[in-house]
Design an enzyme around this catalytic site. Structure first.
Site, PDB file in Angstrom:
ATOM      1  N   CYS A  18       0.800  -1.239   0.000  1.00 60.68           N
ATOM      2  CA  CYS A  18       0.000   0.000   0.000  1.00 60.68           C
ATOM      3  C   CYS A  18       0.827   1.281   0.000  1.00 60.68           C
ATOM      4  O   CYS A  18       0.389   2.295  -0.526  1.00 60.68           O
ATOM      5  CB  CYS A  18      -1.019   0.008   1.130  1.00 60.68           C
ATOM      6  SG  CYS A  18      -0.329   0.050   2.786  1.00 60.68           S
ATOM      7  N   SER A  41      -1.810   3.481  15.265  1.00 62.17           N
ATOM      8  CA  SER A  41      -1.652   4.940  15.268  1.00 62.17           C
ATOM      9  C   SER A  41      -2.789   5.671  15.975  1.00 62.17           C
ATOM     10  O   SER A  41      -2.545   6.605  16.737  1.00 62.17           O
ATOM     11  CB  SER A  41      -1.516   5.423  13.822  1.00 62.17           C
ATOM     12  OG  SER A  41      -2.618   4.968  13.044  1.00 62.17           O
ATOM     13  N   CYS A  59      -3.516  -2.391  -0.903  1.00 60.98           N
ATOM     14  CA  CYS A  59      -2.469  -3.305  -0.425  1.00 60.98           C
ATOM     15  C   CYS A  59      -2.097  -4.374  -1.440  1.00 60.98           C
ATOM     16  O   CYS A  59      -1.242  -5.220  -1.173  1.00 60.98           O
ATOM     17  CB  CYS A  59      -2.912  -3.944   0.889  1.00 60.98           C
ATOM     18  SG  CYS A  59      -3.232  -2.729   2.188  1.00 60.98           S
ATOM     19  N   ARG A  80      -2.100   6.401   7.946  1.00 58.10           N
ATOM     20  CA  ARG A  80      -2.174   6.593   6.492  1.00 58.10           C
ATOM     21  C   ARG A  80      -1.572   7.934   6.091  1.00 58.10           C
ATOM     22  O   ARG A  80      -1.068   8.081   4.987  1.00 58.10           O
ATOM     23  CB  ARG A  80      -3.597   6.387   6.013  1.00 58.10           C
ATOM     24  CG  ARG A  80      -3.956   4.908   6.219  1.00 58.10           C
ATOM     25  CD  ARG A  80      -5.322   4.521   5.742  1.00 58.10           C
ATOM     26  NE  ARG A  80      -5.596   3.135   6.138  1.00 58.10           N
ATOM     27  CZ  ARG A  80      -6.790   2.592   6.146  1.00 58.10           C
ATOM     28  NH1 ARG A  80      -7.834   3.308   5.751  1.00 58.10           N
ATOM     29  NH2 ARG A  80      -6.950   1.334   6.515  1.00 58.10           N
ATOM     30  N   LYS A  98      -4.513  -6.965  15.488  1.00 55.62           N
ATOM     31  CA  LYS A  98      -4.373  -5.538  15.224  1.00 55.62           C
ATOM     32  C   LYS A  98      -5.709  -4.921  14.864  1.00 55.62           C
ATOM     33  O   LYS A  98      -6.392  -5.502  14.020  1.00 55.62           O
ATOM     34  CB  LYS A  98      -3.390  -5.372  14.066  1.00 55.62           C
ATOM     35  CG  LYS A  98      -3.174  -3.973  13.615  1.00 55.62           C
ATOM     36  CD  LYS A  98      -2.281  -3.968  12.418  1.00 55.62           C
ATOM     37  CE  LYS A  98      -2.238  -2.535  11.909  1.00 55.62           C
ATOM     38  NZ  LYS A  98      -1.725  -2.449  10.600  1.00 55.62           N
ATOM     39  N   ARG A 153     -10.562  -0.622   2.644  1.00 50.24           N
ATOM     40  CA  ARG A 153      -9.886  -1.917   2.715  1.00 50.24           C
ATOM     41  C   ARG A 153     -10.795  -3.053   3.223  1.00 50.24           C
ATOM     42  O   ARG A 153     -10.330  -4.087   3.634  1.00 50.24           O
ATOM     43  CB  ARG A 153      -8.670  -1.815   3.629  1.00 50.24           C
ATOM     44  CG  ARG A 153      -7.655  -0.742   3.245  1.00 50.24           C
ATOM     45  CD  ARG A 153      -6.276  -1.096   3.760  1.00 50.24           C
ATOM     46  NE  ARG A 153      -5.352   0.012   3.878  1.00 50.24           N
ATOM     47  CZ  ARG A 153      -4.810   0.689   2.866  1.00 50.24           C
ATOM     48  NH1 ARG A 153      -5.134   0.398   1.621  1.00 50.24           N
ATOM     49  NH2 ARG A 153      -3.954   1.657   3.110  1.00 50.24           N
ATOM     50  N   LYS A 164      -6.251  -9.012  11.350  1.00 49.44           N
ATOM     51  CA  LYS A 164      -6.168  -7.571  11.129  1.00 49.44           C
ATOM     52  C   LYS A 164      -7.532  -7.044  10.703  1.00 49.44           C
ATOM     53  O   LYS A 164      -8.084  -7.457   9.685  1.00 49.44           O
ATOM     54  CB  LYS A 164      -5.118  -7.277  10.050  1.00 49.44           C
ATOM     55  CG  LYS A 164      -5.029  -5.809   9.700  1.00 49.44           C
ATOM     56  CD  LYS A 164      -3.823  -5.487   8.850  1.00 49.44           C
ATOM     57  CE  LYS A 164      -3.840  -4.024   8.435  1.00 49.44           C
ATOM     58  NZ  LYS A 164      -2.681  -3.665   7.621  1.00 49.44           N
TER      59      LYS A 164
HETATM   60  C1  PBG Z   1      -0.214  -1.539   5.870  1.00 52.30           C
HETATM   61  C2  PBG Z   1      -0.359  -1.245   7.314  1.00 52.30           C
HETATM   62  C3  PBG Z   1      -1.274  -0.402   7.969  1.00 52.30           C
HETATM   63  C4  PBG Z   1      -0.888  -0.377   9.317  1.00 52.30           C
HETATM   64  C5  PBG Z   1       0.204  -1.229   9.447  1.00 52.30           C
HETATM   65  N1  PBG Z   1       0.499  -1.768   8.199  1.00 52.30           N
HETATM   66  C6  PBG Z   1      -2.342   0.446   7.458  1.00 52.30           C
HETATM   67  C7  PBG Z   1      -3.548  -0.090   6.866  1.00 52.30           C
HETATM   68  O1  PBG Z   1      -3.791  -1.304   6.809  1.00 52.30           O
HETATM   69  O2  PBG Z   1      -4.311   0.733   6.375  1.00 52.30           O
HETATM   70  C8  PBG Z   1      -1.537   0.436  10.408  1.00 52.30           C
HETATM   71  C9  PBG Z   1      -0.660   0.788  11.548  1.00 52.30           C
HETATM   72  C10 PBG Z   1      -1.150   1.883  12.410  1.00 52.30           C
HETATM   73  O3  PBG Z   1      -2.271   2.424  12.246  1.00 52.30           O
HETATM   74  O4  PBG Z   1      -0.383   2.264  13.306  1.00 52.30           O
HETATM   75  N2  PBG Z   1      -1.137  -2.274   5.267  1.00 52.30           N
END
Ligand code: PBG
Length: 335
Positions: free
Chosen positions: A125, A281, A133, A212, A255, A224, A202
């Site tokens: 991504c 995040s 992704c 992002r 996650k 997503r 996830k």
């Molecule tokens: C990549 C990815 C993401 C995160 C980790 N790897 C973003 C997403 O899936 O949109 C998020 C990590 C975070 O928010 O700290 N695919």
């Protein structure tokens, strides 16, 4: 008043030393893995604050090395690298380029910090022009990310990280079959000993918002939800974990972390591999924002949030608080 004997839990809470003696869960430096954002840039001094993640930066290679040196001096044992390429394209070329930004950062850090565990995020991504992704097929009107054609590129990305010296690869794309594809490619390339930490469970979470911006990976259209999991689903998480273990994952990640502690606990109880949780995040942003406003005690809430995640069953916690925790633990030791 003559009461019969009753439970006196307060006996073991009478002093700080007594409480420490009976504490079941504590956070140790080796529990934590710090995510970093490294940028492919001509400006060797780049250190750009990430708006919604106070205290976090997009870093040039030089700045990353400085930042990591400080963290290692504080006791950091592992980190995770995310890359932001100078150019993005439809086939995510930067993800698996031999001189890609994560590959260069890994080589650089590995040389200077041989004992640091360097994990790399394996996903497309940050490298695709559309921010998804995986690959899109322009002739396909559904707009769905193409699962099987994406697998080869993920496997290529993982092998290129291994060649750069990564200690662990962490696929976060949520394509089906990617752990098997990556495991097979690593074995074929001579990296049978390299572990795969799968972002197995996830969720399609709004808590990724600030990331992002940090990784410049917001999808230009759509979202997503056709590949990441629905937040309402618990049993499906166990199925994802089981599939990834079957395919060869060494560590299973859940996650985000705080809103999914039931899932962390269930994965811990159902499987015997190490379990990781990613305090993402948005979780970091909420705590930081409240702390900066003086609404909560930032250090105390940070530690309580991490203890909760560990108590739920995570042995490894990816958190943007890693450096703050190390600093806090150090100052407590000095007292
Ligand atoms: C990549 C990815 C993401 C995160 C980790 N790897 C973003 C997403 O899936 O949109 C998020 C990590 C975070 O928010 O700290 N695919």
């Amino acid at each position: 008043m003559d009461l019969p004997a009753f439970y006196r839990g307060r006996r073991l809470r009478r002093s700080a030393s007594m409480r420490a003696l009976v504490r079941e869960t504590t956070i140790l430096p080796e529990d934590l893995m710090m995510p970093y954002f490294v940028v492919e840039t001509n400006d060797p001094a780049l250190r750009k604050p990430i708006g919604a993640m106070p205290g976090q930066f997009q870093l040039s290679l030089d700045e990353l090395e400085k930042q990591v040196a400080e963290a290692v001096a504080l006791g950091m044992r592992s980190c995770m690298l995310f890359g932001i390429p100078a150019e993005k394209d439809a086939i995510a070329s930067g993800a698996y380029a031999e001189d890609g930004i994560v590959q260069r950062a890994t080589r650089r850090l590995k040389k200077r910090f041989p004992d640091l565990v360097i994990a790399t995020d394996v996903c497309l991504c940050e490298y695709t022009s559309h921010g998804h992704c995986g690959l899109l097929d322009e002739n396909d009107t559904t707009g769905l990310v193409q699962n099987d054609p994406t697998l080869d590129l993920l496997a290529k990305t993982a092998v290129s990280h291994a060649e750069a010296g990564a200690d662990m690869v962490a696929p976060s794309d949520m394509m089906d079959g990617r752990v098997l594809a990556i495991r097979t490619a690593l074995d074929d390339a001579g990296y049978a000993d390299l572990p795969v930490m799968s972002y197995a469970v996830k969720y399609a979470s709004s808590f990724y918002g600030p990331f992002r911006e940090a990784a410049e990976s917001c999808p230009s259209h759509g979202d997503r939800r056709t590949y990441q999991m629905d937040p309402g689903n618990f049993r499906e998480g166990l199925r994802e974990a089981a599939a990834d273990i079957e395919e060869g994952a060494d560590i299973i990640m859940v996650k985000p972390a705080m809103p999914y502690q039931d899932v962390i606990r269930a994965v811990r109880d159902s499987f015997d591999c190490p379990v990781a949780a990613y305090q993402v995040s948005g979780e970091y942003a909420m705590i930081k924002a409240a702390a900066l406003n003086g609404w909560v005690d930032g250090d105390a809430v940070m530690m309580e949030s991490l203890i909760g995640i560990k108590r739920a069953g995570a042995e490894i916690i990816m958190t943007y608080f890693t450096e703050d925790v190390l600093r806090l633990l150090r100052s407590e030791n000095e007292r």
